[in-house]
Design a protein around this motif. Sequence first.
Motif, PDB file in Angstrom:
ATOM      1  N   ALA A 243       0.986  -2.072 -11.536  1.00  0.00           N
ATOM      2  CA  ALA A 243       1.127  -0.646 -11.241  1.00  0.00           C
ATOM      3  C   ALA A 243       0.135   0.171 -12.072  1.00  0.00           C
ATOM      4  O   ALA A 243      -0.412   1.174 -11.594  1.00  0.00           O
ATOM      5  N   ALA A 244      -0.105  -0.248 -13.297  1.00  0.00           N
ATOM      6  CA  ALA A 244      -1.050   0.470 -14.162  1.00  0.00           C
ATOM      7  C   ALA A 244      -2.457   0.415 -13.587  1.00  0.00           C
ATOM      8  O   ALA A 244      -3.195   1.399 -13.613  1.00  0.00           O
ATOM      9  N   ALA A 245      -2.852  -0.737 -13.039  1.00  0.00           N
ATOM     10  CA  ALA A 245      -4.187  -0.867 -12.449  1.00  0.00           C
ATOM     11  C   ALA A 245      -4.319   0.021 -11.211  1.00  0.00           C
ATOM     12  O   ALA A 245      -5.357   0.653 -10.993  1.00  0.00           O
ATOM     13  N   VAL A 246      -3.266   0.076 -10.408  1.00  0.00           N
ATOM     14  CA  VAL A 246      -3.276   0.943  -9.226  1.00  0.00           C
ATOM     15  C   VAL A 246      -3.459   2.400  -9.639  1.00  0.00           C
ATOM     16  O   VAL A 246      -4.254   3.142  -9.047  1.00  0.00           O
ATOM     17  N   GLN A 247      -2.734   2.824 -10.672  1.00  0.00           N
ATOM     18  CA  GLN A 247      -2.813   4.217 -11.113  1.00  0.00           C
ATOM     19  C   GLN A 247      -4.195   4.554 -11.661  1.00  0.00           C
ATOM     20  O   GLN A 247      -4.745   5.627 -11.371  1.00  0.00           O
ATOM     21  N   LEU A 377      -5.155   8.998  -0.993  1.00  0.00           N
ATOM     22  CA  LEU A 377      -5.058   8.311  -2.281  1.00  0.00           C
ATOM     23  C   LEU A 377      -3.602   8.131  -2.698  1.00  0.00           C
ATOM     24  O   LEU A 377      -3.200   7.057  -3.166  1.00  0.00           O
ATOM     25  N   ASP A 378      -2.807   9.172  -2.556  1.00  0.00           N
ATOM     26  CA  ASP A 378      -1.395   9.077  -2.918  1.00  0.00           C
ATOM     27  C   ASP A 378      -0.681   8.013  -2.086  1.00  0.00           C
ATOM     28  O   ASP A 378       0.043   7.162  -2.616  1.00  0.00           O
ATOM     29  N   SER A 379      -0.894   8.064  -0.778  1.00  0.00           N
ATOM     30  CA  SER A 379      -0.168   7.146   0.102  1.00  0.00           C
ATOM     31  C   SER A 379      -0.663   5.711  -0.064  1.00  0.00           C
ATOM     32  O   SER A 379       0.149   4.769  -0.071  1.00  0.00           O
ATOM     33  N   PHE A 380      -1.973   5.512  -0.236  1.00  0.00           N
ATOM     34  CA  PHE A 380      -2.488   4.157  -0.439  1.00  0.00           C
ATOM     35  C   PHE A 380      -1.981   3.570  -1.762  1.00  0.00           C
ATOM     36  O   PHE A 380      -1.675   2.375  -1.842  1.00  0.00           O
ATOM     37  N   ALA A 381      -1.931   4.398  -2.809  1.00  0.00           N
ATOM     38  CA  ALA A 381      -1.418   3.910  -4.098  1.00  0.00           C
ATOM     39  C   ALA A 381       0.046   3.507  -3.985  1.00  0.00           C
ATOM     40  O   ALA A 381       0.472   2.478  -4.533  1.00  0.00           O
ATOM     41  N   GLN A 382       0.831   4.293  -3.263  1.00  0.00           N
ATOM     42  CA  GLN A 382       2.232   3.938  -3.059  1.00  0.00           C
ATOM     43  C   GLN A 382       2.357   2.652  -2.251  1.00  0.00           C
ATOM     44  O   GLN A 382       3.172   1.772  -2.580  1.00  0.00           O
ATOM     45  N   ASP A 383       1.549   2.533  -1.199  1.00  0.00           N
ATOM     46  CA  ASP A 383       1.566   1.304  -0.403  1.00  0.00           C
ATOM     47  C   ASP A 383       1.200   0.099  -1.267  1.00  0.00           C
ATOM     48  O   ASP A 383       1.822  -0.967  -1.176  1.00  0.00           O
ATOM     49  N   ALA A 384       0.165   0.242  -2.099  1.00  0.00           N
ATOM     50  CA  ALA A 384      -0.277  -0.868  -2.949  1.00  0.00           C
ATOM     51  C   ALA A 384       0.820  -1.306  -3.907  1.00  0.00           C
ATOM     52  O   ALA A 384       1.020  -2.504  -4.135  1.00  0.00           O
ATOM     53  N   GLN A 385       1.535  -0.353  -4.473  1.00  0.00           N
ATOM     54  CA  GLN A 385       2.625  -0.703  -5.383  1.00  0.00           C
ATOM     55  C   GLN A 385       3.751  -1.414  -4.646  1.00  0.00           C
ATOM     56  O   GLN A 385       4.359  -2.356  -5.176  1.00  0.00           O
ATOM     57  N   ARG A 386       4.018  -0.992  -3.426  1.00  0.00           N
ATOM     58  CA  ARG A 386       5.055  -1.676  -2.649  1.00  0.00           C
ATOM     59  C   ARG A 386       4.626  -3.108  -2.319  1.00  0.00           C
ATOM     60  O   ARG A 386       5.432  -4.042  -2.396  1.00  0.00           O
ATOM     61  N   VAL A 387       3.362  -3.278  -1.962  1.00  0.00           N
ATOM     62  CA  VAL A 387       2.857  -4.619  -1.660  1.00  0.00           C
ATOM     63  C   VAL A 387       2.965  -5.522  -2.890  1.00  0.00           C
ATOM     64  O   VAL A 387       3.430  -6.667  -2.798  1.00  0.00           O
ATOM     65  N   LEU A 388       2.545  -5.011  -4.042  1.00  0.00           N
ATOM     66  CA  LEU A 388       2.638  -5.800  -5.278  1.00  0.00           C
ATOM     67  C   LEU A 388       4.083  -6.148  -5.598  1.00  0.00           C
ATOM     68  O   LEU A 388       4.389  -7.258  -6.039  1.00  0.00           O
ATOM     69  N   GLY A 389       4.957  -5.166  -5.423  1.00  0.00           N
ATOM     70  CA  GLY A 389       6.371  -5.421  -5.701  1.00  0.00           C
ATOM     71  C   GLY A 389       6.928  -6.547  -4.857  1.00  0.00           C
ATOM     72  O   GLY A 389       7.682  -7.398  -5.350  1.00  0.00           O
ATOM     73  N   ARG A 390       6.561  -6.561  -3.580  1.00  0.00           N
ATOM     74  CA  ARG A 390       7.038  -7.639  -2.706  1.00  0.00           C
ATOM     75  C   ARG A 390       6.359  -8.958  -3.030  1.00  0.00           C
ATOM     76  O   ARG A 390       7.003 -10.020  -3.032  1.00  0.00           O
ATOM     77  N   ALA A 391       5.062  -8.920  -3.337  1.00  0.00           N
ATOM     78  CA  ALA A 391       4.325 -10.158  -3.607  1.00  0.00           C
ATOM     79  C   ALA A 391       4.870 -10.873  -4.837  1.00  0.00           C
ATOM     80  O   ALA A 391       5.003 -12.100  -4.844  1.00  0.00           O
TER      81      ALA A 391
END
Length: 413
Positions: A243-247, A377-391
């Motif tokens: 999450a830190a890298a995404v931010q 940017l906001d929506s892609f960052a949220q999507d990326a965090q959700r993907v990481l969370g599931r992965a």
Amino acid sequence: MLRASALEIPELDLREMGTMIQSRVVVEVSGQVQSLLDSLETTTLEIAVTGESGAGKSTFINALLGLNDGDHRAALTGVIETTTSPTPYQHPHLPNVRLWDLPGTGTPCFQAEKYLRQVGFESYDFFIIVASERFRQNHAELARAVGAMGKRFYFVRSKVDQDLRASQRRRPARFQEVQVLREIEADCIHQLRNEGLASPKVFLVSSFELHKFDFQRLQDTLADELEGHKRHALLLSFPSVTAAAVQKKKDSLHRHIWKKALLACFVSALPGLPIHLNIPMLMRTLLSYHRSFGLDDESLGALAVTASKPHRELKDQVCSALGKDLSENTVQAILSQAAVYGQVAARLVKNKVPLLDNLVAGGVSFVAAYYLLHTALDSFAQDAQRVLGRAYELEDEVQGSLCYPPEPGFIYD
């Protein structure tokens, strides 16, 4: 004497003069903004990765590039040394970023200065020195030579996941992961200090589990010690595995939104040019954002292999409108919605100062483009965090990154 009426300038001429002045100013300023963007997007980053044979250099490079070993663009891996000369591997999405797999350093007659001359040390921005078991005299000698030549170096202790599993097998009743990691780090620092290095920077990394251990700390350290555009290139090139890298990636991209929005503004401010000319430029920008956050099919597929998760399961975590449908129609709809915010103010200005018609139109385009890119940017960052969370089965990431619309005050962020 000239009569006063002779000095009067027809209203039509005033409009033409105003249009000409606006056009010249817009062209000059837009050229300067485009130059800033070109400088940002063409900055090179050359990363040297070296170490002894079998230390996992190539696997580490592939992990940084987000490529599986079987990919034709990936570095060759194996139990024997496969690199005999400096070999560049280009980032799959950023052509100006390259990771160099350098020949192994573990030969009996190793000489650091000679080695650095042979691999062209001046070409690289910094060196990552990889070891999988112990840091030896060769590593310390190389680090001293790199430092003496004005380059930065960082020590990566690879394969720590294997060390943890071995430790757990040896002492299952007393195994504590944190304690074992501390012991490995302390031992590495002790080895390097014994070789004469006062304050070595050591990072514990698993190339197969980048989201764990010290990889985020390594990325933070590299970013802190790089400047300007090279820092931006690093943040975009490294995989977003936490999450830190995404931010950090989001923050770095956000700093440059205004430049893209200004270009959209200038296109609309030039008389006679249709507003829809902005769409291709904005689409290219959005596609680059999408790839940077690892939301394209190729990146999701590579993550699915790494995390042993179905590709569809990860793709289902992309819930934003732009993430699911990054098309010109979607972009046009968001731009139209954002343009409504500026219409009332635009009408007021036009009524008061007719000469500024084109500049007002440009201002509305600036707001619309800024809104679009900020929202993306906001929506892609949220999507990326959700993907990481599931992965990686991180429930906090899955639950904490729901898709919300941007706040009304976005433009003041």
